[in-house]
Design a protein around this motif. Sequence first.
Motif, PDB file in Angstrom:
ATOM      1  N   GLY A   1      42.632  11.486  23.661  1.00 48.06           N
ATOM      2  CA  GLY A   1      41.349  11.624  22.974  1.00 48.06           C
ATOM      3  C   GLY A   1      40.763  10.294  22.536  1.00 48.06           C
ATOM      4  O   GLY A   1      39.567  10.220  22.222  1.00 48.06           O
ATOM      5  N   ASP A   2      41.588   9.231  22.489  1.00 49.08           N
ATOM      6  CA  ASP A   2      41.059   7.901  22.122  1.00 49.08           C
ATOM      7  C   ASP A   2      40.001   7.449  23.127  1.00 49.08           C
ATOM      8  O   ASP A   2      40.210   7.561  24.343  1.00 49.08           O
ATOM      9  CB  ASP A   2      42.177   6.840  22.167  1.00 49.08           C
ATOM     10  N   ILE A   3      38.906   6.922  22.623  1.00 52.91           N
ATOM     11  CA  ILE A   3      37.921   6.281  23.504  1.00 52.91           C
ATOM     12  C   ILE A   3      38.363   4.822  23.679  1.00 52.91           C
ATOM     13  O   ILE A   3      38.526   4.095  22.703  1.00 52.91           O
ATOM     14  CB  ILE A   3      36.505   6.369  22.914  1.00 52.91           C
ATOM     15  N   VAL A   4      38.607   4.444  24.939  1.00 57.33           N
ATOM     16  CA  VAL A   4      39.100   3.077  25.183  1.00 57.33           C
ATOM     17  C   VAL A   4      37.989   2.143  25.665  1.00 57.33           C
ATOM     18  O   VAL A   4      38.132   0.918  25.606  1.00 57.33           O
ATOM     19  CB  VAL A   4      40.278   3.061  26.191  1.00 57.33           C
TER      20      VAL A   4
ATOM     21  N   ALA B   1      48.620   2.114  35.057  1.00 55.02           N
ATOM     22  CA  ALA B   1      50.036   1.834  34.763  1.00 55.02           C
ATOM     23  C   ALA B   1      50.113   0.753  33.687  1.00 55.02           C
ATOM     24  O   ALA B   1      49.600  -0.353  33.872  1.00 55.02           O
ATOM     25  CB  ALA B   1      50.756   1.380  36.028  1.00 55.02           C
ATOM     26  N   LEU B   2      50.731   1.086  32.556  1.00 55.65           N
ATOM     27  CA  LEU B   2      50.779   0.143  31.431  1.00 55.65           C
ATOM     28  C   LEU B   2      52.213  -0.265  31.093  1.00 55.65           C
ATOM     29  O   LEU B   2      52.476  -0.824  30.037  1.00 55.65           O
ATOM     30  CB  LEU B   2      50.091   0.766  30.204  1.00 55.65           C
ATOM     31  N   GLY B   3      53.131   0.003  32.010  1.00 56.08           N
ATOM     32  CA  GLY B   3      54.536  -0.320  31.761  1.00 56.08           C
ATOM     33  C   GLY B   3      54.861  -1.784  31.987  1.00 56.08           C
ATOM     34  O   GLY B   3      54.084  -2.521  32.538  1.00 56.08           O
TER      35      GLY B   3
ATOM     36  N   ASP C   1      51.597   9.797  30.263  1.00 55.72           N
ATOM     37  CA  ASP C   1      52.875  10.073  30.910  1.00 55.72           C
ATOM     38  C   ASP C   1      53.892   9.074  30.365  1.00 55.72           C
ATOM     39  O   ASP C   1      53.924   7.914  30.786  1.00 55.72           O
ATOM     40  CB  ASP C   1      52.701   9.946  32.432  1.00 55.72           C
ATOM     41  N   GLU C   2      54.688   9.547  29.406  1.00 51.47           N
ATOM     42  CA  GLU C   2      55.621   8.654  28.697  1.00 51.47           C
ATOM     43  C   GLU C   2      56.667   8.079  29.646  1.00 51.47           C
ATOM     44  O   GLU C   2      57.011   6.894  29.574  1.00 51.47           O
ATOM     45  CB  GLU C   2      56.346   9.415  27.566  1.00 51.47           C
ATOM     46  N   ALA C   3      57.171   8.923  30.559  1.00 55.43           N
ATOM     47  CA  ALA C   3      58.249   8.487  31.449  1.00 55.43           C
ATOM     48  C   ALA C   3      57.787   7.350  32.358  1.00 55.43           C
ATOM     49  O   ALA C   3      58.514   6.386  32.588  1.00 55.43           O
ATOM     50  CB  ALA C   3      58.742   9.674  32.275  1.00 55.43           C
ATOM     51  N   GLU C   4      56.552   7.450  32.852  1.00 53.32           N
ATOM     52  CA  GLU C   4      56.045   6.451  33.804  1.00 53.32           C
ATOM     53  C   GLU C   4      55.207   5.371  33.112  1.00 53.32           C
ATOM     54  O   GLU C   4      54.750   4.434  33.773  1.00 53.32           O
ATOM     55  CB  GLU C   4      55.177   7.143  34.866  1.00 53.32           C
ATOM     56  N   THR C   5      54.975   5.511  31.818  1.00 57.78           N
ATOM     57  CA  THR C   5      53.991   4.689  31.070  1.00 57.78           C
ATOM     58  C   THR C   5      52.668   4.548  31.824  1.00 57.78           C
ATOM     59  O   THR C   5      52.137   3.454  31.987  1.00 57.78           O
ATOM     60  CB  THR C   5      54.550   3.303  30.643  1.00 57.78           C
ATOM     61  N   VAL C   6      52.184   5.703  32.244  1.00 56.59           N
ATOM     62  CA  VAL C   6      50.878   5.755  32.911  1.00 56.59           C
ATOM     63  C   VAL C   6      49.931   6.554  32.014  1.00 56.59           C
ATOM     64  O   VAL C   6      50.277   7.645  31.548  1.00 56.59           O
ATOM     65  CB  VAL C   6      50.990   6.418  34.298  1.00 56.59           C
ATOM     66  N   ALA C   7      48.756   5.962  31.763  1.00 59.55           N
ATOM     67  CA  ALA C   7      47.732   6.663  30.995  1.00 59.55           C
ATOM     68  C   ALA C   7      46.685   7.206  31.963  1.00 59.55           C
ATOM     69  O   ALA C   7      46.225   6.467  32.848  1.00 59.55           O
ATOM     70  CB  ALA C   7      47.067   5.721  29.999  1.00 59.55           C
TER      71      ALA C   7
ATOM     72  N   ASP D   1      48.683  -1.699  24.625  1.00 60.14           N
ATOM     73  CA  ASP D   1      49.964  -1.167  24.194  1.00 60.14           C
ATOM     74  C   ASP D   1      49.990   0.356  24.394  1.00 60.14           C
ATOM     75  O   ASP D   1      49.288   1.092  23.701  1.00 60.14           O
ATOM     76  CB  ASP D   1      50.169  -1.542  22.715  1.00 60.14           C
ATOM     77  N   PHE D   2      50.826   0.777  25.353  1.00 61.58           N
ATOM     78  CA  PHE D   2      50.895   2.205  25.696  1.00 61.58           C
ATOM     79  C   PHE D   2      51.238   3.053  24.469  1.00 61.58           C
ATOM     80  O   PHE D   2      50.642   4.116  24.240  1.00 61.58           O
ATOM     81  CB  PHE D   2      51.932   2.424  26.805  1.00 61.58           C
ATOM     82  N   ALA D   3      52.210   2.556  23.676  1.00 56.44           N
ATOM     83  CA  ALA D   3      52.711   3.342  22.541  1.00 56.44           C
ATOM     84  C   ALA D   3      51.628   3.604  21.489  1.00 56.44           C
ATOM     85  O   ALA D   3      51.735   4.554  20.715  1.00 56.44           O
ATOM     86  CB  ALA D   3      53.902   2.625  21.907  1.00 56.44           C
ATOM     87  N   SER D   4      50.603   2.757  21.457  1.00 49.60           N
ATOM     88  CA  SER D   4      49.576   2.919  20.427  1.00 49.60           C
ATOM     89  C   SER D   4      48.452   3.867  20.860  1.00 49.60           C
ATOM     90  O   SER D   4      47.531   4.132  20.098  1.00 49.60           O
ATOM     91  CB  SER D   4      48.979   1.554  20.072  1.00 49.60           C
TER      92      SER D   4
END
Lengths: 141, 148
Positions: A12-15, A139-141, A111-117, A5-8
């Motif tokens: 700095g989060d370790i994924v 890309a997480l969109g 990148d909020e506009a592209e939903t790219v982390a 979930d992009f919004a979450s």
Amino acid sequence: MPAPDFASLAVGDIVAEQSFPLTRDSLVRYAGASGDFNPIHYRDDVAHAVGLPGVLAHGMLTMGFAVQPVVDWAGDPGRVVDYQVRFTRPVVVDPAIGAVVSVIAKVGQLDEAETVARIDLTVKVGEETVLGKAQVRVALG
Amino acid sequence: MPVNPELQGRVLPPTEPYLVGREKVREFARAVFATNPINLDPEAARAAGYDDVVAPPTFPIVVQELTLAQLLAEPDAGIDFSRVVHGDQRFSYSRPVVAGDLLTATLTVSSVKTLGAHSIVVAESVIVDADGAHVVTALSQLVVRGED
């Protein structure tokens, strides 16, 4: 598999975090799979003759596995839209004990506009960084 | 012999088409410790919407390598392979490589720069599928060490 979930996410989060033990077998396997048969990746005599401290892992092998924790987190290799690294230090693979490469994947930019982390990788052997500017755009969109 | 500065801007002929095999993808996936079923299992790949197993992100190096071999073989390039160090690497994808793809790569020498005794060559290989659609652009920075 659903995308994270992009919004979450927060910068700095370790994924993901993973260690990769390499042996000479790993290098031979990658040589065969990639077609890169440069002998500095499997022959001590050749490595020493060209002034290297020992047999080195292929830079592209290190780049190849360093992204895998991110692929597993993203759920689908197709979500990776860009991946870059700088080869800053070679990984010497000891004939007996091999080498262990650790990877920490952290959110570097969103990148909020592209939903790219943008996921930034810290790739080390012991305390030494072996890949610089290692960035994966997902890309997480 | 230094790297020929006139290489900058040169476009090499497209490579022979490379057919991506399913077992090659699996072999490469195992070599880079890829464990995602989409890389290994055609059923899992189809369930995710692909025609066949999906190659790991760095697989396009196999195709780019064909273009780099062309570059090193250019008679006037002046690139001594034994002095080449891989400086950095980037892939920009329109979509991932999937088994069954027939890929063609075209290399452009983006830049040739001199840094002290060293030369830095940036090679950009654009990889397209059988329909000519863009799949991935692979960018390699090669550092050619000068005489010691």
